[in-house]
Write an enzyme that holds these catalytic residues in place. Structure first.
Site, short mmCIF file in Angstrom:
data_model
loop_
_atom_site.label_atom_id
_atom_site.label_comp_id
_atom_site.label_asym_id
_atom_site.label_seq_id
_atom_site.Cartn_x
_atom_site.Cartn_y
_atom_site.Cartn_z
N SER A 23 0.90 -1.40 -0.02
CA SER A 23 0.10 -0.18 0.19
C SER A 23 0.71 1.21 -0.35
O SER A 23 0.11 2.30 -0.52
CB SER A 23 -1.01 -0.06 1.01
N HIS A 25 -6.19 -4.44 -1.25
CA HIS A 25 -6.04 -2.97 -2.02
C HIS A 25 -6.14 -3.52 -3.54
O HIS A 25 -5.65 -2.77 -4.56
CB HIS A 25 -4.72 -2.46 -1.92
N LYS A 33 -12.83 -1.58 1.88
CA LYS A 33 -12.03 -0.68 0.70
C LYS A 33 -12.89 -0.60 -0.56
O LYS A 33 -13.93 0.07 -0.50
CB LYS A 33 -10.72 -1.07 0.44
C1 LIG Z 1 -6.79 -2.27 4.70
C2 LIG Z 1 -5.71 -3.57 4.94
C3 LIG Z 1 -6.25 -4.62 6.00
C4 LIG Z 1 -7.33 -4.19 7.26
O1 LIG Z 1 -8.39 -4.56 6.36
P1 LIG Z 1 -9.81 -4.02 7.72
O2 LIG Z 1 -10.95 -4.78 7.03
O3 LIG Z 1 -9.89 -2.63 7.46
O4 LIG Z 1 -9.41 -4.59 8.99
C5 LIG Z 1 -5.58 -5.77 6.06
N1 LIG Z 1 -4.76 -6.16 4.67
C6 LIG Z 1 -4.35 -5.26 4.10
C7 LIG Z 1 -3.18 -5.37 3.17
C8 LIG Z 1 -4.89 -3.96 4.09
O5 LIG Z 1 -4.46 -3.04 2.98
#
Ligand SMILES: *Cc1c(COP(=O)(O)O)cnc(C)c1O
Length: 414
Positions: free
Chosen positions: A198, A226, A257
């Site tokens: 990210s 992502h 997301k």
């Molecule tokens: C955002 C993210 C998470 C966390 O996701 P949530 O559902 O908000 O807990 C886990 N792994 C990655 C790679 C992320 O970018």
């Protein structure tokens, strides 16, 4: 009553503030979207994970209302007692079909999915081989497992161990880790990686990872948080992008997301793995079920993305336009195709100040972005991380490009 810890924390918080490491939160007074209200001002948002613009999409909001009307607000239960509705089962089927694996199990978040997935599957006899830049939740999930651990240098597939110039420490490539695990007589091996990293927006080399997994008899686990919904021609994720659909054993992802952005996550895998996690995964057994409104809206999100690629195509186009315009204007952009677009300030000695000042000036010009500095990114790799969205119209993108160029010139950066 002991008070020592409160004094200690007060001092540490002051330290964070003086080192510019304190995380101040900006308060938004509107729904999430391309345009948001911050301190009464309308600004364009270029730093959300709202990749497909679904966070406040009318179809999802209507579905969430339906979820509440027909299945209630909450279930007040974990899944295995009385927290499983027909719609939870349907969502599990839909997300499994969408990413192309047999079955899925829901969690309150992907953080929980990653916290659940390793510990029940991998014991002292097993090995988890993990990319050095994996997400915090993968790292924490691995810590919960008793399995042996190998860390490979970010995206380094080679059979080498050498000094890493950026850290001065010895680092191994993935193939070297797999060889060592084999030599150690390991029972099961799993390679764990983010699909998209990210901070840089780079996509894991899943083709090479799957080839090595075949060669050394390892499983492959990918966290596609992502990516799910928009990476790959039909948005299935980094396995589609890398042309390795059907070769990934375990996928974890978030609904927080691109798929509506509320909350929730899943582990998607073969039936045996999912069934085992339903019986053994601690964040599943000991934490509440996903709320009906979220379940219903996420089902709708997946149906929408299955019926048309319009949103991910628009996002791809927005990303291409923005990346090209800023590169042409002379900004230092990490190359790639992901809507995460890192604008780097590594040419400047005081790069963290330049990045922060730049973000502040952009906000004055109606563009909301955030500067990332150490320790979130390595020293000297300060950046503004722009995230494009399908919610952005071309006029929004133009406005952002013009603001970047204006501020860039004012600050003598381009
Ligand atoms: C955002 C993210 C998470 C966390 O996701 P949530 O559902 O908000 O807990 C886990 N792994 C990655 C790679 C992320 O970018």
């Amino acid at each position: 009553m002991s008070r020592k810890i409160f004094d200690f924390l007060a001092k540490e918080l002051t330290n964070l503030e003086s080192q510019k490491l304190y995380k101040h939160e900006r308060i938004i007074e509107s729904p999430q979207g391309a345009e948001i209200t911050v301190k009464g001002q309308k600004v364009l948002n270029f730093c959300a994970n709202n990749y497909l613009g679904l966070s406040s999409h009318p179809v999802l909001i209507e579905a969430a209302h339906q979820g509440i009307d027909h299945r209630g607000f909450g279930l007040s239960s974990v899944r295995f007692i009385c927290g499983t509705q027909d719609r939870h089962k349907l969502l599990e089927k839909k997300i499994a079909e969408f990413v192309g694996l047999e079955d899925a199990i829901l969690f309150s978040s992907c953080f929980d999915a990653n916290g659940a997935v390793f510990e029940p599957l991998f014991t002292e006899e097993d090995a988890i081989i993990t990319d050095a830049l994996n997400h915090a939740s993968i790292i924490d999930g691995i810590r919960l497992a008793k399995a042996q651990r190998w860390i490979y240098k970010h995206n380094d597939m080679r059979d080498v161990e050498e000094e890493d110039a950026s850290t001065g420490k010895m680092a191994k490539g993935l193939e070297r880790c797999l060889k060592e695990a084999n030599a150690a007589g390991i029972r099961f091996k799993v390679i764990a990686t983010d699909g998209v990293f990210s901070m840089d927006g780079d996509i894991a080399n899943l083709k090479a990872i799957c080839d090595l997994a075949d060669k050394y008899d390892a499983l492959v686990m990918v966290d596609d948080s992502h990516a799910t919904g928009f990476i790959g021609k039909t948005g299935r994720g980094t396995h589609e992008y890398n042309d390795v659909m059907g070769r990934i054993d375990i996928i974890t992802t978030t609904f927080g997301k691109a798929l509506g952005g509320a909350s929730g996550g899943a582990v998607i895998s073969r039936k045996e793995v999912v069934e085992w996690l339903r019986n053994k995964g601690r964040p599943y057994l000991f934490s509440n079920t996903v709320a009906p409104a979220v379940v219903e809206a996420t089902i709708q999100a997946i149906d929408l993305l299955t019926s048309t690629t319009e949103l991910r195509d628009k996002l791809e186009n927005n990303t291409r336009i923005f990346r090209k315009a800023l590169t042409d204007a002379g900004f230092d952009i990490l190359p790639g195709e992901h809507p995460i677009t890192p604008i780097m300030f590594r040419k400047y000695e005081n790069s963290s100040k330049v990045a922060v000042d730049f973000a502040d000036k952009l906000l004055e010009n109606g563009i909301y972005v955030i500067a990332f500095s150490f320790p979130v990114v390595p020293k000297g790799k300060d950046r503004i991380r722009v995230q494009l969205s399908a919610a952005h119209e071309l006029e929004h993108i133009d406005k952002a490009i013009n603001a970047f160029i204006k501020v860039g010139k004012e600050m003598n950066l381009i």
